[in-house]
Design a protein around this motif. Structure first.
Motif: not given
Length: 115
Positions: A62-73, A81-86
């Motif tokens: 349901s979030v593919k293409g809209r959300f991105t997970i990342s990390r800074d060790n 990062q959540m875009n095009s929120l519903k």
């Protein structure tokens, strides 16, 4: 012991964006799998996104293409990062770190998306 502190939640209109952050104490952050979960009222907690220590990611459909997970060790921080929120993204979002089969959880940050 790992302690997690989340931030970045809030109220946003549909179509808007938010970025969640989760900063961990402790030196083992980099070797764990990091994830974001969410729980809406009356529903079970679900995995939203996960990133392994090697950088592999996976997302709930349901979030593919809209959300991105990342990390800074270096900063012991994981982001969502959540875009095009519903409106259906409205939930309490939790940060999770799993190290040696032990789960650590943040306190949760509320995300509310208005229509």
């Amino acid at each position: 012991q790992v302690q997690l502190v989340e931030s970045g939640g809030g109220l946003v209109q549909a179509g808007g964006s938010l970025r969640l952050s989760c900063t961990a104490s402790g030196s083992i952050f980099s070797i764990g799998t990091k994830g974001w979960y969410r729980q809406a009222p009356g529903k079970q907690r679900e995995l939203v996104a996960r990133i392994t220590s090697g950088g592999d990611t996976n997302y709930v459909d349901s979030v593919k293409g809209r959300f991105t997970i990342s990390r800074d060790n270096a900063r012991s921080t994981v982001y969502l990062q959540m875009n095009s929120l519903k409106p259906e993204d409205t939930a309490l979002y939790y940060c999770n770190v799993r190290v040696f089969a032990v789960d650590y959880w943040g306190q949760g940050t509320q995300v509310t998306v208005s229509s």
